[in-house]
Motif scaffolding. Structure first.
Motif, PDB file in Angstrom:
ATOM      1  N   ILE A 115       6.715   2.348  -3.707  1.00  0.00           N
ATOM      2  CA  ILE A 115       8.019   1.715  -3.742  1.00  0.00           C
ATOM      3  C   ILE A 115       8.006   0.859  -5.041  1.00  0.00           C
ATOM      4  CG2 ILE A 115       8.259   1.487  -1.338  1.00  0.00           C
ATOM      5  CD1 ILE A 115       7.701  -1.494  -1.943  1.00  0.00           C
ATOM      6  N   LEU A 163       4.183  -8.118   3.824  1.00  0.00           N
ATOM      7  CA  LEU A 163       4.221  -6.622   3.783  1.00  0.00           C
ATOM      8  C   LEU A 163       2.845  -6.387   4.806  1.00  0.00           C
ATOM      9  CD1 LEU A 163       5.054  -5.243   0.276  1.00  0.00           C
ATOM     10  CD2 LEU A 163       6.391  -5.558   2.405  1.00  0.00           C
ATOM     11  N   CYS A 180       1.463   2.601  -5.945  1.00  0.00           N
ATOM     12  CA  CYS A 180       2.442   1.920  -5.315  1.00  0.00           C
ATOM     13  C   CYS A 180       3.603   2.975  -4.995  1.00  0.00           C
ATOM     14  CB  CYS A 180       3.093   0.617  -5.903  1.00  0.00           C
ATOM     15  SG  CYS A 180       4.499   0.168  -5.008  1.00  0.00           S
ATOM     16  N   CYS A 189      -3.540  -3.913  -5.260  1.00  0.00           N
ATOM     17  CA  CYS A 189      -2.755  -3.734  -4.019  1.00  0.00           C
ATOM     18  C   CYS A 189      -3.781  -3.436  -2.952  1.00  0.00           C
ATOM     19  CB  CYS A 189      -1.934  -2.305  -4.117  1.00  0.00           C
ATOM     20  SG  CYS A 189      -0.842  -2.417  -5.745  1.00  0.00           S
ATOM     21  N   CYS A 192      -2.188  -2.406   0.929  1.00  0.00           N
ATOM     22  CA  CYS A 192      -0.842  -2.800   1.101  1.00  0.00           C
ATOM     23  C   CYS A 192      -0.408  -1.486   1.776  1.00  0.00           C
ATOM     24  CB  CYS A 192       0.004  -2.973  -0.144  1.00  0.00           C
ATOM     25  SG  CYS A 192       1.631  -3.280   0.104  1.00  0.00           S
ATOM     26  N   CYS A 234       4.806  -8.837  -6.658  1.00  0.00           N
ATOM     27  CA  CYS A 234       4.084  -8.068  -7.434  1.00  0.00           C
ATOM     28  C   CYS A 234       4.852  -7.585  -8.846  1.00  0.00           C
ATOM     29  CB  CYS A 234       4.361  -6.488  -6.799  1.00  0.00           C
ATOM     30  SG  CYS A 234       4.095  -6.701  -4.903  1.00  0.00           S
TER      31      CYS A 234
HETATM   32  S1  SF4 Z   1       4.589  -3.497  -2.761  1.00  0.00           S
HETATM   33 FE1  SF4 Z   1       3.313  -1.956  -4.224  1.00  0.00          FE
HETATM   34  S2  SF4 Z   1       2.935  -3.066  -6.057  1.00  0.00           S
HETATM   35 FE2  SF4 Z   1       3.174  -4.628  -4.288  1.00  0.00          FE
HETATM   36  S3  SF4 Z   1       1.273  -4.767  -3.257  1.00  0.00           S
HETATM   37 FE3  SF4 Z   1       2.356  -3.121  -2.340  1.00  0.00          FE
HETATM   38  S4  SF4 Z   1       1.591  -1.183  -3.138  1.00  0.00           S
HETATM   39 FE4  SF4 Z   1       1.008  -2.998  -4.516  1.00  0.00          FE
END
Ligand code: SF4
Ligand code: SF4
Length: 180
Positions: A113, A73, A111, A31, A85, A121
């Motif tokens: 979420i 994102l 992460c 991430c 991320c 992902c």
């Molecule tokens: S949504 Fe979550 S799993 Fe996907 S890149 Fe972002 S932090 Fe990582």
């Protein structure tokens, strides 16, 4: 253009025909790193918005960026020059992994979420690019230590189904094992 195609062995089987090991440790390495894209569909934005308890419009405005007509994102630049991320956040590691209830809780970036993360992902590491060759798999595994590790082996059929999935499984088989 060089295409990522799987090289079959002499019997015509892909190199991963005996299955591949993968167990996500939620280390967060996938991430962060260089700049990139985490594509997110309209449906996934609606699910994410529900999770965040805000509207889909607010979700797009706060957490997404448009590129080439698609939504990805956002990323956050770290002091070390990495691109995290936007949903990679420092959190307390669950007690079972972080130690006894009396010890100082461990914190690390994970992460935030996870249950509604996008398909991109959810299907890692069984991407076409990683399955193209053992070398490509090993290269990706240098940063993702869940690859080729742990006690979960995905059969050829299972990993190809994940690679090719277009829907959004509620509990994808690639999810990190539940702690505790
Ligand atoms: S949504 Fe979550 S799993 Fe996907 S890149 Fe972002 S932090 Fe990582
Ligand atoms: S998929 Fe790999 S790099 Fe990403 S969080 Fe899991 S173990 Fe870490």
């Amino acid at each position: 253009m060089k295409l990522n195609v799987v090289q079959p062995d002499e019997a015509g089987r892909p190199w991963y025909a005996d299955g591949l090991k993968f167990t996500c440790s939620q280390c967060g390495n996938c991430c962060t790193g260089g700049p990139g894209f985490v594509w997110i569909s309209r449906e996934e934005i609606v699910r994410l918005a529900e999770f965040l308890k805000i509207t889909p419009e607010e979700t797009v405005e706060k957490y997404c960026r448009k590129f080439d007509g698609r939504l990805s994102l956002r990323e956050r630049r770290t002091r070390e020059g990495l691109y995290d991320c936007v949903f990679l956040k420092e959190q307390e590691v669950p007690t079972a992994e972080g130690g006894s209830p009396q010890s100082v809780p461990l914190r690390r970036k994970m992460c935030s979420i996870y249950s509604v993360r996008p398909l991109q992902c959810r299907t890692w590491p069984f991407w076409t690019s990683n399955l193209a060759s053992p070398e490509a798999w090993d290269r990706a595994a240098e940063r993702c230590h869940g690859m080729s590790h742990g006690n979960r082996t995905f059969t050829q059929e299972q990993l190809e189904a994940i690679r090719d999935s277009k829907d959004w499984p509620q509990n994808p088989p690639t999810s990190a094992p539940k702690k505790g």
